[in-house]
Design a protein around this motif. Structure first.
Motif, mmCIF file in Angstrom:
data_model
loop_
_atom_site.group_PDB
_atom_site.id
_atom_site.type_symbol
_atom_site.label_atom_id
_atom_site.label_comp_id
_atom_site.label_asym_id
_atom_site.label_seq_id
_atom_site.Cartn_x
_atom_site.Cartn_y
_atom_site.Cartn_z
ATOM 1 N N ARG A 1 -15.616 10.111 4.083
ATOM 2 C CA ARG A 1 -14.176 10.213 4.312
ATOM 3 C C ARG A 1 -13.420 9.016 3.780
ATOM 4 O O ARG A 1 -12.258 9.135 3.419
ATOM 5 C CB ARG A 1 -13.891 10.387 5.797
ATOM 6 C CG ARG A 1 -14.384 11.727 6.291
ATOM 7 C CD ARG A 1 -13.752 12.113 7.556
ATOM 8 N NE ARG A 1 -14.221 13.439 7.938
ATOM 9 C CZ ARG A 1 -13.791 14.067 8.987
ATOM 10 N NH1 ARG A 1 -12.896 13.516 9.769
ATOM 11 N NH2 ARG A 1 -14.252 15.267 9.268
ATOM 12 N N THR A 2 -14.070 7.865 3.725
ATOM 13 C CA THR A 2 -13.395 6.684 3.193
ATOM 14 C C THR A 2 -13.742 6.412 1.735
ATOM 15 O O THR A 2 -12.932 5.878 0.994
ATOM 16 C CB THR A 2 -13.733 5.434 4.033
ATOM 17 O OG1 THR A 2 -15.142 5.264 4.063
ATOM 18 C CG2 THR A 2 -13.200 5.561 5.440
ATOM 19 N N THR A 3 -14.958 6.796 1.318
ATOM 20 C CA THR A 3 -15.395 6.498 -0.047
ATOM 21 C C THR A 3 -15.359 7.710 -0.968
ATOM 22 O O THR A 3 -15.461 7.550 -2.180
ATOM 23 C CB THR A 3 -16.841 5.969 -0.045
ATOM 24 O OG1 THR A 3 -17.717 6.990 0.433
ATOM 25 C CG2 THR A 3 -16.963 4.717 0.804
ATOM 26 N N ALA A 4 -15.251 8.918 -0.415
ATOM 27 C CA ALA A 4 -15.311 10.183 -1.161
ATOM 28 C C ALA A 4 -16.665 10.379 -1.842
ATOM 29 O O ALA A 4 -16.789 11.155 -2.768
ATOM 30 C CB ALA A 4 -14.181 10.287 -2.173
ATOM 31 N N ILE A 5 -17.681 9.670 -1.372
ATOM 32 C CA ILE A 5 -19.035 9.790 -1.906
ATOM 33 C C ILE A 5 -20.003 9.909 -0.736
ATOM 34 O O ILE A 5 -19.978 9.103 0.192
ATOM 35 C CB ILE A 5 -19.418 8.559 -2.755
ATOM 36 C CG1 ILE A 5 -18.466 8.430 -3.945
ATOM 37 C CG2 ILE A 5 -20.856 8.640 -3.223
ATOM 38 C CD1 ILE A 5 -18.607 7.135 -4.710
ATOM 39 N N CYS A 6 -20.876 10.909 -0.802
ATOM 40 C CA CYS A 6 -21.885 11.088 0.239
ATOM 41 C C CYS A 6 -22.938 9.986 0.102
ATOM 42 O O CYS A 6 -23.436 9.729 -0.992
ATOM 43 C CB CYS A 6 -22.533 12.464 0.118
ATOM 44 S SG CYS A 6 -23.839 12.757 1.327
ATOM 45 N N SER A 7 -23.298 9.380 1.201
ATOM 46 C CA SER A 7 -24.256 8.272 1.165
ATOM 47 C C SER A 7 -25.710 8.729 1.232
ATOM 48 O O SER A 7 -26.616 7.917 1.068
ATOM 49 C CB SER A 7 -23.982 7.300 2.315
ATOM 50 O OG SER A 7 -24.168 7.954 3.553
ATOM 51 N N LEU A 8 -25.941 10.022 1.441
ATOM 52 C CA LEU A 8 -27.312 10.525 1.509
ATOM 53 C C LEU A 8 -27.924 10.579 0.108
ATOM 54 O O LEU A 8 -27.212 10.654 -0.887
ATOM 55 C CB LEU A 8 -27.328 11.924 2.124
ATOM 56 C CG LEU A 8 -26.924 12.019 3.589
ATOM 57 C CD1 LEU A 8 -26.900 13.474 4.024
ATOM 58 C CD2 LEU A 8 -27.872 11.222 4.453
ATOM 59 N N PRO A 9 -29.260 10.568 0.021
ATOM 60 C CA PRO A 9 -29.901 10.710 -1.293
ATOM 61 C C PRO A 9 -29.464 12.016 -1.961
ATOM 62 O O PRO A 9 -29.293 13.045 -1.305
ATOM 63 C CB PRO A 9 -31.395 10.738 -0.965
ATOM 64 C CG PRO A 9 -31.511 10.064 0.357
ATOM 65 C CD PRO A 9 -30.242 10.368 1.087
ATOM 66 N N ARG A 10 -29.308 11.946 -3.254
ATOM 67 C CA ARG A 10 -28.824 13.108 -4.021
ATOM 68 C C ARG A 10 -29.772 14.300 -3.890
ATOM 69 O O ARG A 10 -30.979 14.160 -4.017
ATOM 70 C CB ARG A 10 -28.666 12.714 -5.482
ATOM 71 C CG ARG A 10 -27.982 13.775 -6.287
ATOM 72 C CD ARG A 10 -27.502 13.212 -7.605
ATOM 73 N NE ARG A 10 -26.882 14.256 -8.390
ATOM 74 C CZ ARG A 10 -25.630 14.667 -8.270
ATOM 75 N NH1 ARG A 10 -24.851 14.087 -7.394
ATOM 76 N NH2 ARG A 10 -25.160 15.631 -9.025
ATOM 77 N N ASP A 11 -29.186 15.468 -3.632
ATOM 78 C CA ASP A 11 -29.950 16.709 -3.546
ATOM 79 C C ASP A 11 -29.077 17.852 -4.059
ATOM 80 O O ASP A 11 -28.040 17.619 -4.678
ATOM 81 C CB ASP A 11 -30.453 16.959 -2.127
ATOM 82 C CG ASP A 11 -29.352 17.203 -1.107
ATOM 83 O OD1 ASP A 11 -28.170 17.196 -1.485
ATOM 84 O OD2 ASP A 11 -29.674 17.413 0.067
ATOM 85 N N ALA A 12 -29.496 19.076 -3.805
ATOM 86 C CA ALA A 12 -28.764 20.248 -4.298
ATOM 87 C C ALA A 12 -27.363 20.353 -3.698
ATOM 88 O O ALA A 12 -26.473 20.936 -4.320
ATOM 89 C CB ALA A 12 -29.561 21.515 -4.012
ATOM 90 N N ALA A 13 -27.148 19.803 -2.520
ATOM 91 C CA ALA A 13 -25.813 19.864 -1.907
ATOM 92 C C ALA A 13 -24.799 19.070 -2.728
ATOM 93 O O ALA A 13 -23.647 19.494 -2.877
ATOM 94 C CB ALA A 13 -25.859 19.337 -0.480
#
Length: 82
Positions: free
Chosen positions: A54-66
């Protein structure tokens, strides 16, 4: 026009998949560039609710199909979910 079809059904030959196939065929005949995601074939990890995106517009989880699905959704002109 870029169309993205998301099949959420676990049945590859089920009624939903057949309906989405029909929609894809019609869109192609109309000249659309059709992309499809079959969720049952992908590996998605669940959101952990950290809210960092919500603050960075980037998911912090490891990259996957989502992550890839989100990018494809963002660039689509039309989204069909079944």
């Amino acid at each position: 026009m870029k169309a993205l079809i998301i099949n959420g059904s676990p049945r590859p030959q089920g009624v939903i998949a057949q309906a989405l196939d029909t929609a894809a065929d019609e869109l192609r005949q109309a000249g659309a560039d059709v992309d499809r995601i079959d969720v049952y074939r992908e590996e998605f990890h669940a959101c952990v609710g950290c809210m960092q995106c919500r603050t960075t517009a980037i998911c912090s989880l490891p990259r996957d199909a989502a992550h890839t699905a989100g990018e494809r959704i963002a660039t689509a002109d039309l989204l069909i979910v079944g």
